[in-house]
Design a protein around this motif. Structure first.
Motif, PDB file in Angstrom:
ATOM      1  N   GLY A 169      -2.667  -4.737 -10.091  1.00 49.90           N
ATOM      2  CA  GLY A 169      -3.044  -3.851  -8.993  1.00 49.90           C
ATOM      3  C   GLY A 169      -3.384  -2.487  -8.816  1.00 49.90           C
ATOM      4  O   GLY A 169      -2.844  -1.586  -9.838  1.00 49.90           O
ATOM      5  N   GLY A 170      -3.791  -1.928  -7.315  1.00 54.33           N
ATOM      6  CA  GLY A 170      -3.810  -0.182  -7.091  1.00 54.33           C
ATOM      7  C   GLY A 170      -5.214   0.113  -7.256  1.00 54.33           C
ATOM      8  O   GLY A 170      -6.332  -1.055  -8.189  1.00 54.33           O
ATOM      9  N   ASP A 171      -5.966   1.344  -6.329  1.00 54.03           N
ATOM     10  CA  ASP A 171      -7.322   1.591  -6.432  1.00 54.03           C
ATOM     11  C   ASP A 171      -7.333   2.694  -8.269  1.00 54.03           C
ATOM     12  O   ASP A 171      -7.852   2.089  -8.756  1.00 54.03           O
ATOM     13  CB  ASP A 171      -7.400   2.322  -5.099  1.00 54.03           C
ATOM     14  CG  ASP A 171      -8.790   3.099  -5.402  1.00 54.03           C
ATOM     15  OD1 ASP A 171     -10.055   2.220  -5.820  1.00 54.03           O
ATOM     16  OD2 ASP A 171      -8.820   4.198  -5.291  1.00 54.03           O
ATOM     17  N   SER A 217       0.564  -1.427  -0.396  1.00 58.34           N
ATOM     18  CA  SER A 217      -0.353   0.098  -0.154  1.00 58.34           C
ATOM     19  C   SER A 217       0.873   1.501  -0.574  1.00 58.34           C
ATOM     20  O   SER A 217       1.613   1.756   0.735  1.00 58.34           O
ATOM     21  CB  SER A 217      -0.694  -0.191   1.188  1.00 58.34           C
ATOM     22  OG  SER A 217      -1.643  -1.335   1.035  1.00 58.34           O
ATOM     23  N   ALA A 218       0.466   2.274  -1.043  1.00 59.42           N
ATOM     24  CA  ALA A 218       1.322   3.503  -0.830  1.00 59.42           C
ATOM     25  C   ALA A 218       0.518   4.714  -2.061  1.00 59.42           C
ATOM     26  O   ALA A 218      -0.196   4.165  -2.395  1.00 59.42           O
ATOM     27  CB  ALA A 218       2.570   3.315  -1.829  1.00 59.42           C
ATOM     28  N   MET A 219       1.250   5.847  -1.632  1.00 59.61           N
ATOM     29  CA  MET A 219       0.875   7.023  -2.906  1.00 59.61           C
ATOM     30  C   MET A 219       1.568   7.537  -2.963  1.00 59.61           C
ATOM     31  O   MET A 219       2.411   8.222  -2.491  1.00 59.61           O
ATOM     32  CB  MET A 219      -0.432   7.685  -1.503  1.00 59.61           C
ATOM     33  CG  MET A 219      -1.083   9.179  -2.415  1.00 59.61           C
ATOM     34  SD  MET A 219      -1.286  10.379  -1.049  1.00 59.61           S
ATOM     35  CE  MET A 219      -2.254   9.380   0.045  1.00 59.61           C
ATOM     36  N   LEU A 220       1.906   6.858  -4.420  1.00 57.37           N
ATOM     37  CA  LEU A 220       3.449   7.461  -4.856  1.00 57.37           C
ATOM     38  C   LEU A 220       3.363   8.039  -6.111  1.00 57.37           C
ATOM     39  O   LEU A 220       2.734   7.972  -7.026  1.00 57.37           O
ATOM     40  CB  LEU A 220       4.109   6.225  -5.133  1.00 57.37           C
ATOM     41  CG  LEU A 220       5.248   6.597  -5.797  1.00 57.37           C
ATOM     42  CD1 LEU A 220       6.517   6.469  -5.231  1.00 57.37           C
ATOM     43  CD2 LEU A 220       6.137   4.330  -6.182  1.00 57.37           C
ATOM     44  N   ALA A 250      -3.865   1.594  -3.235  1.00 57.62           N
ATOM     45  CA  ALA A 250      -2.320   1.861  -3.747  1.00 57.62           C
ATOM     46  C   ALA A 250      -3.201   3.449  -4.439  1.00 57.62           C
ATOM     47  O   ALA A 250      -3.826   2.915  -5.416  1.00 57.62           O
ATOM     48  CB  ALA A 250      -1.631   1.328  -4.800  1.00 57.62           C
ATOM     49  N   ILE A 251      -2.281   4.142  -4.278  1.00 59.50           N
ATOM     50  CA  ILE A 251      -2.106   5.626  -5.730  1.00 59.50           C
ATOM     51  C   ILE A 251      -0.712   5.967  -6.293  1.00 59.50           C
ATOM     52  O   ILE A 251      -0.394   5.971  -5.099  1.00 59.50           O
ATOM     53  CB  ILE A 251      -3.356   6.783  -4.885  1.00 59.50           C
ATOM     54  CG1 ILE A 251      -4.220   6.514  -4.087  1.00 59.50           C
ATOM     55  CG2 ILE A 251      -2.737   8.171  -6.132  1.00 59.50           C
ATOM     56  CD1 ILE A 251      -4.733   7.482  -3.141  1.00 59.50           C
ATOM     57  N   HIS A 252      -1.388   5.092  -7.184  1.00 55.81           N
ATOM     58  CA  HIS A 252       0.158   4.939  -8.267  1.00 55.81           C
ATOM     59  C   HIS A 252       0.199   6.372  -9.246  1.00 55.81           C
ATOM     60  O   HIS A 252      -0.684   6.409 -10.468  1.00 55.81           O
ATOM     61  CB  HIS A 252       1.120   4.247  -8.309  1.00 55.81           C
ATOM     62  CG  HIS A 252       2.037   3.778  -8.530  1.00 55.81           C
ATOM     63  ND1 HIS A 252       2.541   2.935  -9.541  1.00 55.81           N
ATOM     64  CD2 HIS A 252       3.398   4.412  -9.047  1.00 55.81           C
ATOM     65  CE1 HIS A 252       4.444   3.095 -10.071  1.00 55.81           C
ATOM     66  NE2 HIS A 252       3.986   4.247  -9.084  1.00 55.81           N
TER      67      HIS A 252
END
Length: 390
Positions: free
Chosen positions: A214-216, A161-164, A190-192
């Motif tokens: 993956g990711g939101d 999980s990250a906001m990158l 996650a937001i990428h």
């Protein structure tokens, strides 16, 4: 009249390339004030769910990569260093939007991977970027350099999980053969937002593969330009959007040198309510780009009701003296005849569906050239299909 492709004339023409004013590729700048806060009404942002960016396009604080866990598994011969901020822009890249510009300034230096001149590296270099939370935003800057006559594969794997926000620069020097694989295998929240920019030199070959499961919200932007004639680029991608996911891929190939080649091939599958896949492709063929050959393709397979696929290919052509240029875009459901054919031979409906989807992605997966990665992607497709049958 024959075109003079001597080295001096090509270099002069490259230096004199006109800046093309277009909403598809705005002028880059490291100056944050040069980038207005996007509202979502702009052409380059109109598909992106701005409310789900957690204010990254505005003023949400962005820290460096210290909140992330970054591991590098590099074979002998590959140099991995942490360089200062003066390494940024080594490919000629400048941020083209506000989020990329914010990432440029927030990242502390640049993680640099260098393949030395004439080195042939058989084993891939694996860079794993992992996060544990989306409570705070992080930024990083990566530079991948393949020096002249080298050959290597670099894999970027994103997990957790990250906001990158990040910028990735890729440099393929004269006659280098470089493969870069970017695996967005994030957790569901996650937001990428990432921009990969490649500079491809004389007779170099770059294969870039983007895989997004993956990711939101994932917004992947890729751009390519050439530093001399003879360069070849293959941009491949696969994505699988589940319920609620927004997976966006935006590509720009700038044919700013003669006798260059590009091939873009992306495929996506979508399932579940509000699954959204976006693919925007743009190829610019400048006046100098005589003798180039380019093709871009995007195909989407809709597996359930409630999904949305937006696919927009673009060609901007300033010279007709080319080998070829084309594009294709399709979005559709399962081929009922294929399913009927398989079921008529005793294969269950669920198994037939699995085989069709697996075959849909197979040609791109096989081009990656890393058996372990290919096997993992086949398994990932299987796992996605099991979600729809659960």
């Amino acid at each position: 009249m024959a075109t003079d492709l001597s080295e001096n004339n090509v270099a002069t023409a490259l230096a004199e390339n006109e800046r093309i004013e277009s909403h598809l590729h705005p002028q880059g700048s490291t100056d944050l004030d040069a980038h207005l806060v996007p509202t979502g009404h702009e052409e380059v942002w109109r598909f992106t769910p701005m409310r789900r960016l957690a204010g990254l396009h505005k003023d949400t604080p962005i820290g460096d990569a210290s909140a992330l866990t970054i591991g590098v598994d590099a074979p002998d011969g590959v140099l991995v260093t942490q360089e200062g901020n003066d390494t940024k822009g080594a490919s000629g890249y400048l941020p083209a939007d506000r989020i990329a510009a914010r990432a440029w300034h927030a990242a502390d230096g640049a993680l640099t991977i260098t393949v030395p001149t004439e080195a042939v590296i058989d084993a891939p270099t694996i860079v794993t970027i992992s996060g544990e939370s989306i409570e705070s935003a992080s930024a990083q800057h990566l530079v991948i350099k393949a020096e002249a006559f080298s050959k290597a594969t670099i894999v970027l794997r994103y997990t957790g999980s990250a906001m990158l926000t990040e910028n990735v620069e890729i440099i393929a020097s004269d006659s280098a053969k470089l493969t870069v694989v970017s695996l967005q295998d994030w957790a569901d929240d996650a937001i990428h937002l990432t921009h990969h920019h490649a500079l491809v030199s004389r007779d170099a070959m770059l294969r870039h593969v983007a895989v997004t499961f993956g990711g939101d919200v994932v917004r992947f932007t890729g751009s390519v330009e050439y530093d001399g004639p003879g360069g070849e680029v293959e941009l491949l991608g696969i994505y699988f959007a589940d319920a609620g996911q927004h997976l966006e891929h935006r590509l720009f190939v700038d044919h700013n040198a003669p006798k260059t080649i590009s091939n873009v091939d992306y495929k996506g599958a979508l399932q579940g309510k509000d699954a959204h896949g976006v693919w925007i492709g743009d190829v610019l063929i400048r006046k100098i780009a005589q003798g180039i050959n380019t093709y871009e393709s995007n195909r989407n397979l809709v597996l359930t009701d409630g999904c949305r696929a937006d696919s927009v290919p673009n060609l901007e052509i300033e010279t007709g003296d080319i080998e070829g240029a084309g594009h294709a875009s399709t979005t559709g459901r399962f081929d009922d005849e294929q399913l009927f054919y398989l079921q008529s031979r005793g294969i269950s409906a669920e198994e037939a569906r699995r085989l069709v989807v697996r075959g849909f992605f197979a040609d791109i997966i096989r081009k990656i050239g890393i058996p372990d990665i290919e096997a993992q992607l086949v398994q990932a497709v299987e796992d996605e299909l099991r979600l729809s049958n659960a």
